[in-house]
Write a protein that holds these residues in place. Structure first.
Motif, mmCIF file in Angstrom:
data_model
loop_
_atom_site.group_PDB
_atom_site.id
_atom_site.type_symbol
_atom_site.label_atom_id
_atom_site.label_comp_id
_atom_site.label_asym_id
_atom_site.label_seq_id
_atom_site.Cartn_x
_atom_site.Cartn_y
_atom_site.Cartn_z
ATOM 1 N N ARG A 122 -0.838 -12.763 10.187
ATOM 2 C CA ARG A 122 -0.629 -14.093 10.756
ATOM 3 C C ARG A 122 -1.782 -15.026 10.391
ATOM 4 N NH1 ARG A 122 0.334 -10.375 14.555
ATOM 5 N NH2 ARG A 122 -1.441 -10.926 15.877
ATOM 6 N N SER A 123 -2.971 -14.745 10.896
ATOM 7 C CA SER A 123 -4.096 -15.632 10.572
ATOM 8 C C SER A 123 -5.294 -14.882 10.008
ATOM 9 C CB SER A 123 -4.532 -16.401 11.827
ATOM 10 O OG SER A 123 -5.041 -15.518 12.814
ATOM 11 N N VAL A 124 -5.350 -13.569 10.206
ATOM 12 C CA VAL A 124 -6.475 -12.779 9.708
ATOM 13 C C VAL A 124 -6.195 -12.372 8.261
ATOM 14 C CG1 VAL A 124 -7.871 -10.709 10.018
ATOM 15 C CG2 VAL A 124 -6.984 -11.936 12.023
ATOM 16 N N PRO A 125 -7.019 -12.782 7.314
ATOM 17 C CA PRO A 125 -6.751 -12.451 5.902
ATOM 18 C C PRO A 125 -7.007 -10.977 5.616
ATOM 19 C CG PRO A 125 -8.860 -13.562 6.100
ATOM 20 C CD PRO A 125 -8.241 -13.593 7.474
ATOM 21 N N GLY A 126 -6.449 -10.528 4.510
ATOM 22 C CA GLY A 126 -6.639 -9.144 4.101
ATOM 23 C C GLY A 126 -5.920 -8.885 2.794
ATOM 24 N N PRO A 127 -6.081 -7.715 2.243
ATOM 25 C CA PRO A 127 -5.490 -7.412 0.942
ATOM 26 C C PRO A 127 -3.974 -7.321 1.028
ATOM 27 C CG PRO A 127 -6.442 -5.436 1.909
ATOM 28 C CD PRO A 127 -6.843 -6.572 2.780
ATOM 29 N N PRO A 128 -3.287 -7.523 -0.101
ATOM 30 C CA PRO A 128 -1.838 -7.324 -0.127
ATOM 31 C C PRO A 128 -1.510 -5.840 -0.077
ATOM 32 C CG PRO A 128 -2.643 -7.755 -2.338
ATOM 33 C CD PRO A 128 -3.827 -7.906 -1.409
ATOM 34 N N GLY A 129 -0.268 -5.547 0.179
ATOM 35 C CA GLY A 129 0.136 -4.144 0.223
ATOM 36 C C GLY A 129 1.608 -3.986 0.513
ATOM 37 N N LEU A 130 2.035 -2.758 0.561
ATOM 38 C CA LEU A 130 3.421 -2.417 0.905
ATOM 39 C C LEU A 130 3.393 -1.442 2.069
ATOM 40 C CD1 LEU A 130 4.939 -1.801 -2.660
ATOM 41 C CD2 LEU A 130 5.111 -3.887 -1.269
ATOM 42 N N VAL A 131 4.240 -1.689 3.063
ATOM 43 C CA VAL A 131 4.392 -0.786 4.203
ATOM 44 C C VAL A 131 5.645 0.035 3.917
ATOM 45 C CG1 VAL A 131 4.591 -0.610 6.708
ATOM 46 C CG2 VAL A 131 3.331 -2.518 5.686
ATOM 47 N N ILE A 132 5.459 1.331 3.658
ATOM 48 C CA ILE A 132 6.526 2.140 3.061
ATOM 49 C C ILE A 132 6.927 3.276 4.015
ATOM 50 C CG2 ILE A 132 7.208 3.469 1.033
ATOM 51 C CD1 ILE A 132 4.832 2.109 -0.439
ATOM 52 N N GLY A 133 8.134 3.221 4.497
ATOM 53 C CA GLY A 133 8.653 4.280 5.347
ATOM 54 C C GLY A 133 9.238 5.405 4.512
ATOM 55 N N TYR A 134 9.144 6.618 5.038
ATOM 56 C CA TYR A 134 9.665 7.760 4.275
ATOM 57 C C TYR A 134 10.569 8.652 5.113
ATOM 58 C CZ TYR A 134 5.361 9.571 6.462
ATOM 59 O OH TYR A 134 4.355 9.882 7.340
ATOM 60 N N ALA A 135 10.929 8.214 6.316
ATOM 61 C CA ALA A 135 11.708 9.083 7.200
ATOM 62 C C ALA A 135 13.210 8.952 6.991
ATOM 63 C CB ALA A 135 11.361 8.784 8.662
ATOM 64 N N THR A 136 13.683 7.747 6.728
ATOM 65 C CA THR A 136 15.122 7.462 6.799
ATOM 66 C C THR A 136 15.972 8.136 5.733
ATOM 67 O OG1 THR A 136 14.490 5.302 7.687
ATOM 68 C CG2 THR A 136 16.787 5.590 7.029
ATOM 69 N N PRO A 137 15.608 8.088 4.444
ATOM 70 C CA PRO A 137 16.546 8.558 3.412
ATOM 71 C C PRO A 137 16.742 10.074 3.453
ATOM 72 C CG PRO A 137 14.746 7.233 2.465
ATOM 73 C CD PRO A 137 14.362 7.586 3.858
#
Length: 454
Positions: free
Chosen positions: A421-436
Motif C-alpha cells: 500500500r504505502s511501504v515500498p519494497g522489492p517486486p515479487g510473486l506470491v505463489i501458492g502450491y496447494a490447490t492444483p
C-alpha cells in the motif's frame, strides 16, 4: 357475444386438466383468438363441450379469474378482460465475453488442496449429523455449546491457548470474525494498524467500517513492533506466518508486542493464518497464549478443509465474546447448526487432526519442489510454513507484468505489488502450491519458469 373456446383436452398429457384449459385460454388471448369483452360459456356448458366434469371447468375459471384474465358480471355472465398482451422482450444485447479457460492453472495463495474423493472421516461426520434431530428453536448465538467446549480443548492442545467455552465464538471464517469484531468494538474514524504488505481482505474490512488504516512495515520476521505509535487502539497481525511475506514473529518480538498492548490498552487482532502447516518445527504457540485480555484470536477451517465450508472461530476474553454474541443475537448472523454439528463430529472423531497431518506431508513435498524450481529466478522467502512461498524478484522487474504474462500463458499467480500500500519494497510473486493436482502443479511450474526466463 358468447365465444366458443378453442380448447382441447389431452388426457394422455401429464398436466392436470384444469391447468391445460387455463394455459390454452391464456394463449388464445395473447395471440388474439379471444378478444376483450367476449362472453364465455358457463362452466356447465364448457364441461359439456369438452366432456369433463364441471369441477374441472370451474377450477380453470377460478384460476383465470384469480390471475385477472376473466371477470364475472352479476346477472350477465363471465367475460374476457381487457388484457393488453405484452410484446416479446427485445433480445438483450450483451457483450460476449469469452468463458474462462478451463486450462488456466491457479498458483494463487490461500486455497488448500481438495481431494475429489471424499475422505471416510468426512462421510462419517455427515452421517453423524444426519442421525441427529436439529435443535428445538433457535440455537446459541455464540455457537453450539458442545462445539465451543471441543474447540476450547483443540486450541488449547494445538495452539497453547488456555481458555474455556466461554472464550469461544463460532464464526463463518476469519474475515467474518474480523468484521464482527470491528463492528462491535470500533467506531468510524478509529485508527487500526495493519501490516504492509498485508492481507487485502483485512484492509477491505477496515475500510468498510470507515476506520483509519495505519500501514506498518514488516521485515523477514514479521510486524515491526518498533513502528507502532502509542495512539493506536488496535493492531491486526499475522504472527504465525506473515501474509504474504511468510515471516514468523519471534518470541522476543511477541513479548514486545504484548508489553506495548498492555501499556497502551490496544487490542491485538491475531489472524492465525497458516499456523497448522509448519515444515521445520512444530506450530508456534499463538499470540493469544500470552494475554487473552489483550488479544483476539481468529481461526478458520478454510486452509485445513475448504474455504467453501465458511466456518471458523474467535477466541477472546469472556467479556468480548459476550458482547459479540449479544450483537449477533439481534442480527441472526451465525453459522447454521448442520455445519457446526459436522465440525463437532470431526473434532470428536479426530478427523480434523488427521486431515492436517495428511496435508502437512503433501504440502511439505510440494514446497520443496517449488523452491528448487524457482530459486534460480530470485530469492524465495516464507518457505518454512503455509500454502505459499514468495519469490522476490530483481528490483528492475515489473511483477504485475510478469503476472499478466503468466496468465496469458495459462497460469494465475499473484504479484507482490498488489499486497503493498504505502511501504515500498522489492517486486515479487506470491505463489501458492496447494490447490492444483500434482500433474497440474508440474505443468504450472513449467509454464511459470518459461515466463521467468524471458
Amino acid at each position: 357475444m358468447e365465444s366458443s373456446l378453442p380448447l382441447v383436452i389431452d388426457r394422455s398429457a401429464g398436466a392436470a386438466l384444469h391447468l391445460q384449459l387455463a394455459e390454452q385460454f391464456r394463449a388464445a388471448v395473447v395471440d388474439g383468438r379471444l378478444q376483450a369483452g367476449h362472453r364465455l360459456p358457463s362452466t356447465r356448458e364448457l364441461a359439456r363441450q369438452l366432456s369433463v366434469s364441471r369441477a374441472v371447468a370451474q377450477s380453470a375459471y377460478d384460476q383465470l379469474h384469480a390471475e385477472g384474465w376473466i371477470e364475472g358480471r352479476t346477472g350477465a355472465g363471465t367475460f374476457v378482460t381487457d388484457v393488453a398482451p405484452l410484446r416479446p422482450a427485445e433480445p438483450r444485447r450483451t457483450t460476449v465475453r469469452p468463458a474462462p479457460s478451463s486450462e488456466l492453472l491457479t498458483l494463487r495463495p490461500g486455497i488448500p488442496f481438495i481431494d475429489p474423493t471424499p475422505d471416510p472421516g468426512w462421510r462419517r461426520a455427515w452421517r453423524d449429523v444426519s442421525a441427529q434431530s436439529p435443535p428445538r428453536g433457535y440455537d446459541d448465538a455464540a455457537g453450539l455449546p458442545a462445539l465451543r467446549s471441543a474447540l476450547a480443548e483443540h486450541v488449547g492442545r494445538v495452539r497453547g491457548i488456555a481458555c474455556g467455552p466461554e472464550n469461544i465464538l463460532i464464526t463463518n471464517g476469519t474475515v467474518h470474525g474480523l468484521r464482527l469484531l470491528l463492528a462491535v468494538t470500533r467506531q468510524p474514524g478509529d485508527r487500526i494498524a495493519i501490516e504492509d504488505p498485508g492481507y487485502l481482505n483485512a484492509v477491505a474490512a477496515a475500510e468498510d467500517h470507515r476506520l483509519e488504516i495505519v500501514d506498518v512495515p514488516v521485515d523477514r520476521d514479521g510486524l515491526q513492533v518498533s513502528a507502532l505509535t502509542d495512539d493506536l487502539p488496535a493492531v491486526y497481525v499475522t504472527p504465525s506466518h506473515q501474509y504474504p511475506l511468510g515471516g514468523r514473529l519471534p518470541v522476543a518480538r511477541r513479548n514486545e508486542l504484548i508489553r506495548w498492548a498492555r501499556r497502551t490498552g490496544a487490542m491485538l487482532i491475531e489472524d492465525d493464518y497458516d499456523s497448522e502447516f509448519r515444515f521445520d518445527v512444530a506450530p508456534l504457540p499463538a499470540l493469544a497464549q500470552l494475554d487473552l485480555d489483550r488479544v483476539v484470536h481468529l481461526g478458520t477451517l478454510s486452509k485445513t478443509l475448504s474455504p467453501a465450508l465458511r466456518l471458523g472461530w474467535l477466541v477472546a476474553s469472556e467479556t468480548t465474546v459476550d458482547r459479540l454474541a449479544t450483537f449477533r443475537a439481534n442480527s441472526g448472523d451465525w453459522p447454521g447448526w448442520p455445519m457446526q454439528a459436522a465440525l463437532l463430529a470431526m473434532l470428536r472423531d479426530g478427523y480434523l487432526d488427521h486431515a492436517i497431518r495428511k496435508h502437512r506431508r503433501r504440502y511439505a513435498e510440494r514446497r520443496t519442489r517449488m523452491c528448487s524450481a524457482l530459486e534460480p529466478y530470485g530469492r524465495v522467502i516464507g518457505q518454512d510454513a503455509g500454502l505459499h512461498i514468495t519469490l522476490l524478484l530483481p528490483h528492475h522487474v515489473d511483477d504485475r507484468k510478469v503476472s499478466a504474462q503468466a496468465r496469458e500463458a495459462g497460469v494465475a499467480v499473484a504479484p507482490l505489488s498488489d499486497y503493498r500500500r504505502s511501504v515500498p519494497g522489492p517486486p515479487g510473486l506470491v505463489i501458492g502450491y496447494a490447490t492444483p493436482t500434482t500433474e497440474d502443479l508440474h505443468k504450472a511450474l513449467s509454464i511459470l519458469t518459461e515466463v521467468l526466463n524471458r
